[in-house]
Design a protein around this motif. Sequence first.
Motif, PDB file in Angstrom:
ATOM      1  N   ARG A 235       7.318  24.854  -8.774  1.00  0.00           N
ATOM      2  CA  ARG A 235       6.876  26.203  -9.182  1.00  0.00           C
ATOM      3  C   ARG A 235       5.674  26.134 -10.131  1.00  0.00           C
ATOM      4  O   ARG A 235       5.691  26.695 -11.228  1.00  0.00           O
ATOM      5  CB  ARG A 235       8.023  27.009  -9.799  1.00  0.00           C
TER       6      ARG A 235
ATOM      7  N   ILE B 175       3.525  35.650  -7.293  1.00  0.00           N
ATOM      8  CA  ILE B 175       4.275  36.293  -8.379  1.00  0.00           C
ATOM      9  C   ILE B 175       3.388  37.284  -9.124  1.00  0.00           C
ATOM     10  O   ILE B 175       2.152  37.197  -9.069  1.00  0.00           O
ATOM     11  CB  ILE B 175       4.824  35.264  -9.400  1.00  0.00           C
TER      12      ILE B 175
ATOM     13  N   THR C 269       3.290  25.096 -15.951  1.00  0.00           N
ATOM     14  CA  THR C 269       1.894  25.517 -16.144  1.00  0.00           C
ATOM     15  C   THR C 269       1.073  24.315 -16.605  1.00  0.00           C
ATOM     16  O   THR C 269       1.622  23.244 -16.866  1.00  0.00           O
ATOM     17  CB  THR C 269       1.792  26.596 -17.249  1.00  0.00           C
TER      18      THR C 269
ATOM     19  N   ARG D 278       2.230  27.149 -11.488  1.00  0.00           N
ATOM     20  CA  ARG D 278       1.391  28.362 -11.485  1.00  0.00           C
ATOM     21  C   ARG D 278      -0.075  27.959 -11.378  1.00  0.00           C
ATOM     22  O   ARG D 278      -0.627  27.356 -12.286  1.00  0.00           O
ATOM     23  CB  ARG D 278       1.646  29.161 -12.754  1.00  0.00           C
TER      24      ARG D 278
ATOM     25  N   GLY E  48       6.230  37.399 -13.895  1.00  0.00           N
ATOM     26  CA  GLY E  48       6.818  36.249 -13.200  1.00  0.00           C
ATOM     27  C   GLY E  48       7.673  36.657 -12.006  1.00  0.00           C
ATOM     28  O   GLY E  48       8.202  35.793 -11.302  1.00  0.00           O
TER      29      GLY E  48
ATOM     30  N   HIS F  90      13.536  30.801  -6.641  1.00  0.00           N
ATOM     31  CA  HIS F  90      13.171  31.670  -7.767  1.00  0.00           C
ATOM     32  C   HIS F  90      13.984  31.379  -9.036  1.00  0.00           C
ATOM     33  O   HIS F  90      13.622  31.803 -10.125  1.00  0.00           O
ATOM     34  CB  HIS F  90      13.346  33.142  -7.363  1.00  0.00           C
TER      35      HIS F  90
ATOM     36  N   PHE G 172       9.107  27.982 -14.174  1.00  0.00           N
ATOM     37  CA  PHE G 172       7.714  27.706 -13.778  1.00  0.00           C
ATOM     38  C   PHE G 172       7.183  26.509 -14.556  1.00  0.00           C
ATOM     39  O   PHE G 172       7.675  26.199 -15.638  1.00  0.00           O
ATOM     40  CB  PHE G 172       6.826  28.902 -14.138  1.00  0.00           C
TER      41      PHE G 172
END
Length: 432
Positions: A297, A267, A66, A299, A272, A60, A64
């Motif tokens: 990570r 998430i 994208t 998304r 998030g 975590h 992230f």
Amino acid sequence: MRQYFQPEIECAAPEEIIKLQSERLVDTVRRVYDTVPYYRKKMDEKGVTPDDIKSREDLHKLPFLTKDDLREAYPYGLLAAPLADCVRIHSTSGTTGKRVVAFYTQHDIDLWDDCCARALVAAGATTEDVVHVAYGYGLFTGGMGINGGAHRVGCLTLPMSSGNTERQIQFMCDLGSTILCCTPSYAEYLAETIEEMGLRDEIKLKAGIFGAEAWSEEMRGRLQEKLGIQAYDIYGLTEIIGPGVSFECSEQAGMHVNEDHFIPEIINPETGEVLPDGEKGELVFTCISKDAFPLLRYRTRDICVLTRGECGCGRTLVKMAKPMGRSDDMLIIRGVNVFPSQIETVLIGCGFSGNYQIVVDRVHHTDTLEVLVELNPEMFTDTVKQIEARERDLREKLKNMLGISAKVTLKAPKSIARSEGKAVRIIDKRKI
Ligand code: DLL
């Protein structure tokens, strides 16, 4: 009958999987930090170093990624292996102009083949089977991904690709296809055509592996009945590897994630924050075994739920539910991912107004796409010939951008209903 392709992983004790994931995660993070400036910059911005990632518990802490990152880093910015070691690319739609390009080394293709082999064996595949692959071959991952898995199992593989429905059915009858792999909407179209051709008794299908777009339990029921098969779901996305990120087993209730290669998280798409198992949210994947394109990570924008616990099939891999929608406005039309922003880019580029509507429907099991757009007042005085030329030009440019054809309807200025709140741009009439 063989039930598992790699039981040592598929049925491993959860602690073993966690240990493997932690080791692989630590290695991958170290490697991308050291070799990929884009990752180093993102991690530096978040104030996290490879030393902070000691196990899966620390996942975590990572930033992230994208689709925007993929666009920014296009084409090579996220490549984590020497280009000379890469042997293939696949590609999927971006949100506007640039497509997403994913790279594979031979090692990546090998592990992808394993993932798809697990899905096929879970659907009952053995060396006796004839696997009929009617997913598209080419930049789309569906055809070549499943093809690789079918080879790995040792099945006779028919690389049909999509389209030419009558020939598909002819081969299905003549060569005795036993496992059909295609999008669920194409499977419905095939089923209907088989019925129309009166060949229902000639086909020997026993299973179907359907994915790449959403489908319902009702659709599963219809396909199982019409084709006389067990129908299994399969999920994946190009950025992570393609089909086989997760797959359904004999229980037909959720898809096992190949957790030795991809760590899933759920998430809250707004904040998030990581949500516990059983809660609905956006699915995020971290690749922990890939060479060339190990996204961290990432998304997915797919809304989903993860559940752990014993599965009747004996697998211990976590299960994801059928995706329940998206946290963005991506549409899947005839198996192709379409973003309204791509359509808007073309419309504006062709000089049209920003008043448009996208109408999607399903007619005879095939998706249709219509783009309605208002002419600007100055275009409205054009001759019929000029208007027809504009329409043709727009249709061509849409086809180039989207990879599928759209019906174009030009409307008079101010004739598309205005909304008082958010513009209603997408009308999806499909019932699946
Ligand atoms: O659709 C890979 C694939 C090919 C999966 C063949 C299964 C079978 P993309 O074109 O990158 O890759 O699209 C990925 O499709 O984020 C989901 O929104 C959607 N999707 C994929 N599988 C499913 C499924 C391939 N089983 C995007 N159910 C993903 C619902 C799915 N949606």
